[in-house]
Design a protein around this motif. Structure first.
Motif, mmCIF file in Angstrom:
data_model
loop_
_atom_site.group_PDB
_atom_site.id
_atom_site.type_symbol
_atom_site.label_atom_id
_atom_site.label_comp_id
_atom_site.label_asym_id
_atom_site.label_seq_id
_atom_site.Cartn_x
_atom_site.Cartn_y
_atom_site.Cartn_z
ATOM 1 N N SER A 65 0.836 -1.197 0.000
ATOM 2 C CA SER A 65 0.000 0.000 0.000
ATOM 3 C C SER A 65 0.872 1.250 0.000
ATOM 4 O O SER A 65 2.099 1.168 0.141
ATOM 5 C CB SER A 65 -0.895 -0.004 1.240
ATOM 6 N N SER A 72 -4.985 6.236 -0.392
ATOM 7 C CA SER A 72 -4.730 5.047 0.428
ATOM 8 C C SER A 72 -5.229 3.768 -0.224
ATOM 9 O O SER A 72 -4.900 2.671 0.215
ATOM 10 C CB SER A 72 -5.373 5.222 1.807
ATOM 11 N N LEU A 110 -2.470 0.344 -4.654
ATOM 12 C CA LEU A 110 -1.599 -0.798 -4.365
ATOM 13 C C LEU A 110 -0.504 -0.840 -5.425
ATOM 14 O O LEU A 110 -0.779 -0.678 -6.623
ATOM 15 C CB LEU A 110 -2.381 -2.111 -4.383
#
Length: 312
Positions: free
Chosen positions: A56, A93, A96
């Motif tokens: 992340s 957030s 990935l």
């Protein structure tokens, strides 16, 4: 951040032998050590590299925030800004990234750069450049001789007058010798004598402690003996502490190590000797008579330092 401490590791040493099975000494292939102990070393330095994992934004930030990257410019050498995005979302957030594989050639040197920063040795280190506890001959002498090198030079010092006589005698024999192996052996002998003069000079300045226990004397003698047997940098630091000046240059150390490592590997043509420096792997050529002059200059500078010190 923790740096490499050899005492925390079990280092595999190899023995280097000649055609006659004579043992020249130990050596360590530090590059092989880096490779075989890579995961353990990274864990030891508390460096986490998420090879091939999905990470992340926060995990990527945590990776970049590690001390080895935060305090250096290592990270700038690698295209981390081009990490593959494998999942997106309405907020940052949600992103990935796919972290590169350990086998990705673009990142192949990353681990090496980290180990360099953490002071893990690299290349191949031979007997004279190894820490004492890894040296073959040091271990043998520790087992066979009770007298430390400090005690030896305290009891059997090589004085300036004897050195001058010896070095001129060796130089004279060199001039009349015709065999190349004999010449190399004489040259190596001159280096050993210069080293003996240096060690004798250091020991002569160390005061004798009479008001301490025998046990304390033994500890002191062993400690000083280890410093004298150490590499040239260790001896130079001891010299600086004792005389408060830098030691005279010893410009033959690389050749001395090469000759003691494998005397037949060097080439002697006329008055010039070519050899491979064990530290950088490069070939160098020196005039053998220039080397004698350098040793005589070393002797004269050393004598001047002692005489100046005695006048204080």
């Amino acid at each position: 951040m923790k740096k490499f401490n050899i005492e925390d590791w079990e280092i595999d040493v190899e023995q280097e032998t000649g055609n006659d099975d004579y043992i020249y000494g130990n050596y360590v292939d530090w590059d092989e050590f880096r490779t075989t102990e890579e995961e353990n070393l990274l864990s030891y330095f508390e460096v986490d590299i998420p090879w091939g994992k999905e990470i992340s934004c926060q995990e990527f930030f945590d990776f970049l925030s590690q001390e080895v990257f935060y305090n250096t410019s290592i990270i700038n050498s690698y295209p981390f800004e081009d990490l593959e995005i494998i999942e997106t979302g309405p907020v940052m957030s949600d992103l990935l990234f796919l972290f590169p594989s350990r086998k990705d050639l673009e990142y192949d040197m990353l681990v090496s750069d980290i180990f360099d920063y953490c002071e893990v040795p690299s290349g191949t280190a031979y007997e004279d450049d190894l820490p004492q506890e890894l040296q073959f001959w040091y271990s043998m002498m520790e087992e066979e001789f009770l007298e430390s090198e400090y005690e030896y030079y305290k009891n059997y010092p090589l004085g300036f007058a004897n050195f001058n006589e010896s070095i001129l005698d060796i130089k004279s024999k060199m001039s009349s010798a015709s065999d190349t192996l004999t010449k190399k052996s004489l040259l190596l002998s001159s280096f050993i004598i210069s080293e003996s003069l240096y060690k004798s000079t250091i020991v002569s300045k160390i005061p004798t402690e009479n008001n301490i226990s025998e046990f304390s004397k033994e500890i002191l003698s062993k400690s000083l003996g280890e410093k004298l047997r150490g590499n040239v940098d260790t001896r130079n630091k001891l010299f600086k502490k004792i005389f408060n000046v830098k030691s005279p240059k010893q410009e033959w150390i690389a050749l001395r190590n090469s000759l003691s490592h494998d005397i037949e590997s060097s080439k002697l043509v006329g008055d010039c000797i070519s050899y491979i420096n064990l530290k950088d792997g490069k070939e160098y050529t020196e005039n053998i008579y220039d080397l004698f002059e350098k040793q005589i200059n070393f002797y004269e500078e050393l004598k001047c330092i002692v005489e100046t010190d005695n006048e204080k």
